[in-house]
Design a protein around this motif. Sequence first.
Motif, PDB file in Angstrom:
ATOM      1  N   PRO A 509       0.807  -1.235   0.000  1.00  0.00           N
ATOM      2  CA  PRO A 509       0.000   0.000   0.000  1.00  0.00           C
ATOM      3  C   PRO A 509       0.834   1.276   0.000  1.00  0.00           C
ATOM      4  N   ASP A 578      -7.583   0.886 -11.450  1.00  0.00           N
ATOM      5  CA  ASP A 578      -8.602   0.799 -10.404  1.00  0.00           C
ATOM      6  C   ASP A 578      -8.528  -0.540  -9.681  1.00  0.00           C
ATOM      7  N   GLN A 581      -5.922  -0.431  -6.970  1.00  0.00           N
ATOM      8  CA  GLN A 581      -6.374   0.369  -5.835  1.00  0.00           C
ATOM      9  C   GLN A 581      -7.401  -0.390  -4.992  1.00  0.00           C
ATOM     10  N   THR A 582      -8.226  -1.200  -5.653  1.00  0.00           N
ATOM     11  CA  THR A 582      -9.179  -2.032  -4.911  1.00  0.00           C
ATOM     12  C   THR A 582      -8.448  -3.050  -4.052  1.00  0.00           C
ATOM     13  N   MET A 584      -5.443  -2.798  -2.912  1.00  0.00           N
ATOM     14  CA  MET A 584      -4.752  -2.092  -1.828  1.00  0.00           C
ATOM     15  C   MET A 584      -5.714  -1.703  -0.705  1.00  0.00           C
ATOM     16  N   THR A 585      -6.971  -1.398  -1.047  1.00  0.00           N
ATOM     17  CA  THR A 585      -7.964  -1.084  -0.013  1.00  0.00           C
ATOM     18  C   THR A 585      -8.187  -2.284   0.893  1.00  0.00           C
ATOM     19  N   PHE A 586      -8.331  -3.464   0.274  1.00  0.00           N
ATOM     20  CA  PHE A 586      -8.494  -4.685   1.071  1.00  0.00           C
ATOM     21  C   PHE A 586      -7.223  -5.000   1.850  1.00  0.00           C
ATOM     22  N   THR A 587      -6.075  -4.695   1.256  1.00  0.00           N
ATOM     23  CA  THR A 587      -4.806  -4.977   1.933  1.00  0.00           C
ATOM     24  C   THR A 587      -4.667  -4.125   3.195  1.00  0.00           C
ATOM     25  N   ARG A 588      -5.027  -2.866   3.114  1.00  0.00           N
ATOM     26  CA  ARG A 588      -4.948  -2.001   4.297  1.00  0.00           C
ATOM     27  C   ARG A 588      -5.866  -2.506   5.408  1.00  0.00           C
ATOM     28  N   GLU A 589      -7.032  -2.984   5.032  1.00  0.00           N
ATOM     29  CA  GLU A 589      -7.955  -3.515   6.030  1.00  0.00           C
ATOM     30  C   GLU A 589      -7.449  -4.818   6.625  1.00  0.00           C
ATOM     31  N   SER A 601     -10.275   1.779  11.463  1.00  0.00           N
ATOM     32  CA  SER A 601     -10.938   1.102  10.345  1.00  0.00           C
ATOM     33  C   SER A 601     -10.481  -0.338  10.270  1.00  0.00           C
TER      34      SER A 601
END
Length: 664
Positions: A509, A578, A581-582, A584-589, A601
Motif C-alpha cells: 500500500p 482501479d 487500488q481495490t 490495496m484497499t483490502f490490503t490495508r484492512e 478502520s
Amino acid sequence: MLIRVRSKDGNFRHELEPGADAMVLFRKILETSVNPDESTITISNQPRGGETKLLSLKGRTLQSLGLHHGDLVFVHYKEKASDSSSVPESSSSQVAPSTSKDVAQRPWELVQEDPVDVYWRSKDGKIPRQRDAQFCKHGPKGMCDYCMPLEPYDAAYHKEHGVKHLSYHAYLQKITPKSSAAQFIPPLNPLDYRVKVPCPTGNHPSWPSGICTSCQPSAITLQSQPFRMVDHLEIASTDVIDRFLQAWRRTGMQRFGWLIGRYEPYDKVPMGVKAVVEAIHEPPQQGELDGLSLGLPWEDEPRIRNLASKGSTPLTIVGYIFTDLDPTEEDRTKNVYKRHPHSFLMSSLEAIFAATMQCTNPMPSKSSSTGKFSSRLVTAILTGTEDGNIDVSAYQVSEQATAMVAADMIEASVDPGIVRVKEEDRSEDSARYVPDVFFSYKNEYGLEVKKSAKPAFPVEYLMVNVTHGFPQNPVPMFQSTQSQIENRPGLEDQTVERVLSQLATLGAPDVVESRHRKPGEAQKVFELAKWLSDWHLIAFLDTTQLIPPDDMKVLMQVATSPTLMSDPSQLDPLIATDGWQTIMTFTRENAPQQGPNLGGSAMDEDLWEQIPASEQGFDIGGGSGANSGVASGAGTPGTKTCPHCTFENDSGRTDCEVCGLPLA
C-alpha cells in the motif's frame, strides 16, 4: 480415378469417378480458380492448342472424354471484368460477398500462423559454409560446389550432425515445388484413415451399410516420420521443474501439468523450432502412486489460454508434463530406472493420450489444404534415470498416430511397449473400419521385412523424439515461483486472505508511482515486483474477480516485462489501475495492526476470524503493548519501526515480530 489439373493458379489433384459428368470436374476447377469467367474455361491435354470449352461437354462422362487415372489436363480461363469506374462508391460494399466467397474456398489463406512460422517463411533456411581451403580455387568473392550454401534439408549435413528428423520448415522446403505457382499449392494434406461418408460416387449406402474402393481408406504402412513439428523443449528455469516436483516429493502421488510457454527459432537445427516453457499450470486431478486421473476436456483451458496470451510476449499451451516416479526399495532417495530402450520409452496408453491431445490442438498452417496440420503439443515425462536421479524426456507422436486414433483403430495393451490394432466393427454405434496395417523391421539377417501389424505392433513406430534442456544463462519471464500452486488442496491452498497478508508484509500500500517515490524505497519496490511476477499468483488473482479484465491484462504485461527488475517505473501502469487500488484497499484492512481488537478502520470481524492466527502476524487476543502503540500511532522510546510493515518492535529484537523481516 485421379485427375491432375494445371492452371495459372497452380497444380491440383482431384479424385473423380470415371463415370462422373464433366460438370463435376468443372465445379472442382471453379473451387481452385480466382474470379474466373465460367464461359471461358477450357481444357486440353496439352499446354497449348486443342482447347475445348468445358461447358460444352456437359452430359459427357470423364471416361468418354478419354481421361484415365493420373491424366494431366491443362486449364485456361479469363477473369471476370471488373469495371470499377462504373460502380458507384456507395455500392462498393456489394462486391464484398463475392470476394469473401472466393477467400472462403481457400482455407489456408485465412490462417494466422504462429510468429515463429512467420519468421521462418521470411528466410530461405540455407546452411552457410566457409570457403574450403583445399578445394576452392576461386577468389574470396567467388563460390563453388564446395562452399555454396546447403539446402536446409541436406541429408549429408543432417547425418554428419546427428540430426534424426528434419525440422517442419526444412521439410516444407523439401516438398514444395520450386516454381512460381508453388505459392498457390498447399503441399501438405493431413492424413485421414476414416471411411469417406458419404461415398464420393454416391452409388451405394454410406458406411457401415456399404463400402467401395472410392470411400475406403488404403492400407497403412507404418514408418518413422521424417520430420518433427518441434525440435527442442527448453525449460526456462530449473525452478519451474523443482516447484512442480514438490507435490510429488511431499505426497508420493504422480502429478500432471500443462506447459505454458511460446515457440521460438532453434539454431541447433536448420530452420528449427523450440518450445520454451515459462510455467506449469496444474489442472484439477486425482493423483495415485502409479498414475493419475484427469477431467477432460479441461474446463479452465479457455481462461488460461486467454490470460497467457496477454503477456508482454504472448504465451500459450505448448505441451504437458507428468511424473512417473517410483523410489527404489533400497534407497528411497533414488528412483527406479524403468524407461529405457530395453523396456519402453513411452507406453502405448501415453502414446494414444498424446495423439488425442495433438488431435484437439492442431497447428494453423498456410501449407495445408485444410489450413491445419499436425500439432506442436509436446509430451514431457519426469522419470528416473539410470543413476536414480530425475530427468525429463520429451516426445511427440506422428501424423500416422493421430490419424489412427481419430479413426478409432488402436488401443493400449497390457504390455506398455505394444499397441493393439482394434477389430473391425460394423455396428451403427461404432462403425469402425480397419484397413490392413503393416510395419517394416530388420530381421536377424539384416534384411528389411514387412509384417502385418495385426493384432499388435511396437509403440516406437508412433513416436517422434524431441530433445530437451535448460538454458546456460536462464532469463525466465516469471521472476518468482514462491506463490501457492493451484489445485493442490490440503497441500497448498490459495486464498485471498493469504495474498492480502503477503501484500501487507511487502508494504504494497505504501508503493506509489515512480515520480512520487522517496529515496530508499527501491528495495521495497524490487521485492514487490519480484513477488508479482509469478504465474500461479496471476492465475489465482484472475479467479477472484477483484481485478477487472482490462486491469488483469496490465498486471500480466507488467509481470512479464523483460525490464521489470531493472526499471522500477514498470510498476506505474499497474499502480494506476482501479483494480490495483481495490486490492490495496483490502490490503490495508487486512494489515495486522488493524485487527478487530484495534480501533479505527478494522476489517469486518467475521472476515478476520477466517484468517489463521499464523497469517495475522500477532496474537488476536493481545490488545496492549506494541499492538496498542501502533493503533494509537504513538511511538515510544526504545522501540524500532519496521521499514516494511511500519510496525513498532521492542528494542531487544533484530527482526520484526509481525513480518519477520530485518529491522532497519
